[in-house]
Write a protein that holds these residues in place. Structure first.
Motif, short mmCIF file in Angstrom:
data_model
loop_
_atom_site.label_atom_id
_atom_site.label_comp_id
_atom_site.label_asym_id
_atom_site.label_seq_id
_atom_site.Cartn_x
_atom_site.Cartn_y
_atom_site.Cartn_z
N SER A 213 12.09 47.88 -17.38
CA SER A 213 11.14 48.06 -15.46
C SER A 213 11.41 50.13 -16.04
O SER A 213 12.36 49.85 -15.18
CB SER A 213 10.89 47.66 -15.37
N PRO A 214 11.51 50.87 -17.06
CA PRO A 214 12.06 52.30 -16.39
C PRO A 214 11.64 52.93 -15.46
O PRO A 214 10.70 52.67 -15.13
CB PRO A 214 11.99 52.97 -18.17
N THR A 215 12.83 53.73 -15.25
CA THR A 215 13.16 54.62 -13.98
C THR A 215 12.55 55.72 -14.55
O THR A 215 12.04 56.62 -13.83
CB THR A 215 13.90 54.48 -13.32
N TYR A 216 12.95 56.19 -15.66
CA TYR A 216 13.26 57.75 -15.97
C TYR A 216 12.81 57.69 -17.08
O TYR A 216 11.96 59.18 -17.48
CB TYR A 216 15.22 58.03 -16.85
N ILE A 217 12.59 57.22 -17.68
CA ILE A 217 11.64 57.29 -19.33
C ILE A 217 10.36 56.73 -19.11
O ILE A 217 10.56 55.30 -19.09
CB ILE A 217 11.65 57.37 -20.67
N ASN A 218 9.17 57.56 -18.43
CA ASN A 218 8.09 56.95 -18.33
C ASN A 218 7.02 56.35 -18.93
O ASN A 218 7.29 58.05 -20.38
CB ASN A 218 7.83 56.99 -17.10
N THR A 219 6.36 55.92 -19.62
CA THR A 219 5.41 55.30 -20.48
C THR A 219 4.33 56.31 -20.25
O THR A 219 3.83 55.78 -19.09
CB THR A 219 5.06 54.04 -21.24
N VAL A 220 3.83 56.88 -21.41
CA VAL A 220 2.33 57.46 -20.53
C VAL A 220 1.27 56.84 -21.38
O VAL A 220 0.72 57.41 -22.53
CB VAL A 220 1.94 58.98 -21.08
N TRP A 221 0.67 55.66 -21.03
CA TRP A 221 -0.27 54.70 -22.36
C TRP A 221 -1.32 55.71 -22.67
O TRP A 221 -2.20 56.22 -22.12
CB TRP A 221 -0.99 54.12 -21.10
N GLY A 222 -0.95 55.68 -23.57
CA GLY A 222 -2.22 56.16 -25.37
C GLY A 222 -1.76 57.63 -25.76
O GLY A 222 -2.66 58.28 -25.95
N PHE A 223 -0.91 58.24 -25.00
CA PHE A 223 -0.22 59.14 -24.69
C PHE A 223 0.78 59.72 -25.78
O PHE A 223 1.42 60.04 -26.65
CB PHE A 223 -0.56 60.36 -23.83
N GLY A 224 2.01 59.42 -24.64
CA GLY A 224 3.68 59.74 -25.05
C GLY A 224 4.95 59.25 -24.32
O GLY A 224 4.46 58.63 -23.08
N TYR A 225 5.02 59.49 -23.40
CA TYR A 225 5.87 60.27 -22.63
C TYR A 225 5.76 60.73 -21.60
O TYR A 225 6.49 61.80 -22.04
CB TYR A 225 7.73 59.53 -22.86
N LYS A 226 7.05 60.05 -20.42
CA LYS A 226 7.43 61.45 -19.48
C LYS A 226 8.47 61.38 -18.77
O LYS A 226 9.15 60.20 -18.86
CB LYS A 226 6.29 61.85 -17.72
N TRP A 227 9.30 62.06 -18.33
CA TRP A 227 10.98 62.07 -17.97
C TRP A 227 10.54 62.70 -16.32
O TRP A 227 10.08 62.74 -15.52
CB TRP A 227 11.77 62.93 -18.36
N GLY A 228 10.96 61.05 -15.56
CA GLY A 228 11.23 60.62 -14.29
C GLY A 228 12.83 61.25 -13.80
O GLY A 228 12.31 60.92 -12.06
#
Length: 229
Positions: A213-228
């Motif tokens: 259940s990541p807090t920092y590296i979030n999945t952007v479904w169908g696209f990639g990732y986002k730093w949170g």
């Protein structure tokens, strides 16, 4: 001198690899077994990149990779495998490898992979300025190429460092897998997008409080990732 370890038990394949790396300007250190490779690494601390065959007598390439990572988080590791199963590729990456090349491979492809990984390990890269990126609880030191979380050092491979640096330089921005691949592995990278996902999985294990259940590296479904952070 740019040193590369070549671990391959089949002498004809090892010779083929060594000849082509020497033509590309590398000094090669050869090993035919995992045990011999570990000894050679200790004797040659200036080795920047290791090519590890998976199928070996004695300890296999996966175990050699694990042991190298336990000793050195910065050396670049490429797995050489005749297998094509997805699980073998993922296993190699999760044990700490930066890349994999499936046999048979062309000399140009292998040299390009080694060149790219050598650059990422800092072998041909200008040192970053003395700046630090601070996004609580993380502190990234660009000169020393190190990451701390709550003041505690997190051991990263150079690929993982590159991913974290990209994220921290783009906080809150959704980055596609293609953007991450180009920025960290290089635009001339021959490999597949899945290498991004496996490295993200490995990185989450190291930096997340709960990797599932990541807090920092979030999945952007169908696209990639986002730093949170």
């Amino acid at each position: 001198m740019r040193k590369v370890l070549v671990l391959e038990d089949e002498e004809n394949i090892r010779s083929f690899v060594v000849i082509n790396l020497k033509r590309a300007g590398y000094e090669t250190i050869e090993a035919g077994t995992g045990e011999e490779a570990l000894v050679k690494l200790k004797q040659n601390p200036s080795i920047k990149v290791a090519l590890l065959d998976v199928m070996l007598p004695g300890i296999d390439g996966f175990e050699v990779c694990r042991r190298i990572r336990a000793m050195d988080s910065k050396i670049g590791i490429i797995m050489l495998t005749a297998r094509t199963q997805e699980m073998d590729k993922i296993t190699g990456l999760m044990t700490g490898a930066d890349d994999y090349v499936t046999k048979p491979f062309s000399p140009a492809e292998l040299t390009a992979r080694v060149d790219a990984l050598f650059r990422r390990t800092g072998g041909e890269e200008a040192v970053d300025s003395g700046e630090e990126l601070y996004q609580p609880p993380f502190l990234l030191n660009l000169r020393n190429r190190t990451l701390e979380k709550d003041g505690q050092r997190v051991k990263l491979t150079q690929v993982e460092y590159g991913i974290v640096k990209l994220f921290m330089q783009n906080p809150g921005k959704a980055l596609s897998r293609e953007e991450i691949l180009d920025a960290v592995w290089g635009r001339d990278y021959f490999g597949e997008l899945k290498i991004v996902d496996v490295n993200i999985r490995r990185l989450r294990i190291k930096i997340e409080d709960n990797p599932t259940s990541p807090t920092y590296i979030n999945t952007v479904w169908g696209f990639g990732y986002k730093w949170g952070a």
